[in-house]
Design an enzyme around this catalytic site. Structure first.
Site, mmCIF file in Angstrom:
data_model
loop_
_atom_site.group_PDB
_atom_site.id
_atom_site.type_symbol
_atom_site.label_atom_id
_atom_site.label_comp_id
_atom_site.label_asym_id
_atom_site.label_seq_id
_atom_site.Cartn_x
_atom_site.Cartn_y
_atom_site.Cartn_z
ATOM 1 N N ASP A 11 4.171 8.060 104.278
ATOM 2 C CA ASP A 11 3.333 9.189 104.637
ATOM 3 C C ASP A 11 3.690 10.308 103.658
ATOM 4 O OD1 ASP A 11 1.629 10.918 106.141
ATOM 5 O OD2 ASP A 11 3.401 11.721 107.156
ATOM 6 N N ASP A 28 2.900 14.392 104.064
ATOM 7 C CA ASP A 28 3.340 15.643 104.680
ATOM 8 C C ASP A 28 4.526 15.393 105.616
ATOM 9 O OD1 ASP A 28 1.106 17.576 103.824
ATOM 10 O OD2 ASP A 28 -0.031 15.927 104.699
#
Length: 305
Positions: free
Chosen positions: A28, A30
């Site tokens: 991922d 953020d």
């Protein structure tokens, strides 16, 4: 969840053994490799070293605010020197791919969303219903509706209005109209302790108003992994998913048969992970990670050897 019981702290030889057993690493973005405009310490080096070790690296993000070409620019800006556009799978890109390749949409899509979603749809050749500026005094009683709309897609939209919600409701009155959401994220953290509502909160409003449930394209749905697998030969058993959000990243990994790692540089905490691990409800256990790290920088020592 793996047979280790879950939430095992990764360190030392355990990190080396885990990396040796995997060929693909999914990150991922953020809260994992960056926070806002600041790279997580050590993250650019970890990505480069993984590639030097022959690992394939992919980036799977529910953030639909920018197209993939802009993500490449952000990676470069933050010191990630060798990230290619085809390694980035955002919920905006995957939503466009779904409408083009799976739904084979014949008609237009009405979009509640931002520029990133619009750009990916246009790049994929998916026709978008143009949003005309509302005239003063316009209402849902009088505003024009496009008869060619055959799908509604909801993403992050800082310009969300009652009129957009009302129009989407009208389109969804037709059972033939598809109802899609880029992702289910309810909120996102901002600097200074503030938060912003996410795509999931806007989707929930439309679900309530239309009495329909959206098909979610981004994590924790499998479709984002299916997108990767359609372009690369990816074995779930030899793949690692690293994320910061239990209900999306970790559940996504679990849904796709990937080994999951929670990093504590983002949204979810170890305490929350332990609650999921110890839950008596099987569905909640799927949100518990196999492993936990303080930061992706914990991989550096094993990769430097």
């Amino acid at each position: 969840m793996a047979d280790n019981g879950g939430c095992v702290t990764l360190r030392g030889a355990l990190i080396r053994d885990l990396l040796d057993s995997k060929h693909n690493v999914l990150f991922d973005c953020d809260g994992v490799i960056w926070n806002g405009e600041t790279a997580v310490t050590g993250a650019p080096e970890v990505v480069s070293l993984l590639k030097q070790r022959g690992k394939r690296v992919f980036f799977v993000t529910n953030n639909c605010t920018r197209p993939r070409e802009n993500y490449v620019q952000k990676f470069s800006r933050l010191g990630f020197t060798d990230v290619a556009e085809e390694e980035i799978f955002s919920s905006a890109y995957c939503s466009a791919a779904y409408l083009r390749d799976v739904a084979r949409l014949e008609g237009k899509v009405y979009v509640i969303g931002c520029g990133g979603v619009m750009k990916e749809l246009r790049d994929a050749g998916v026709p978008v219903a143009e949003e005309e500026d509302a005239e003063p005094g316009a209402s849902i009683y009088t505003c024009p509706l496009d008869p060619d709309v055959k799908a509604v897609l909801v993403g992050y939209d800082e310009n969300f209005t009652f009129m957009k919600l009302a129009k989407a409701c009208c389109y969804l009155r037709s059972p033939e109209c598809l109802f899609l959401a880029t992702d289910p994220d309810p909120w996102h953290p901002l600097r200074g302790g503030r938060v912003t509502p996410g795509s999931g909160s806007l989707t929930a409003a439309l679900e309530t108003a239309s009495s329909r449930k959206a098909t979610v394209i981004g994590k924790p749905s499998r479709f984002m992994f299916d997108c990767i697998a359609s372009q690369f030969d990816v074995d779930p058993a030899r793949s690692l998913m690293i994320g910061d959000r239990l209900e999306t990243d970790v559940l996504f990994g679990s849904n796709c048969g990937l080994t999951t790692v929670l990093t504590l540089t983002g949204v979810s905490t170890l305490e929350e992970a332990l609650v999921y691990r110890d839950s008596q409800e099987p569905q909640k256990k799927h949100c518990a990670p196999d492993y936990v790290i303080e930061s992706v920088a914990d991989f550096l020592q094993a990769l430097d050897e």
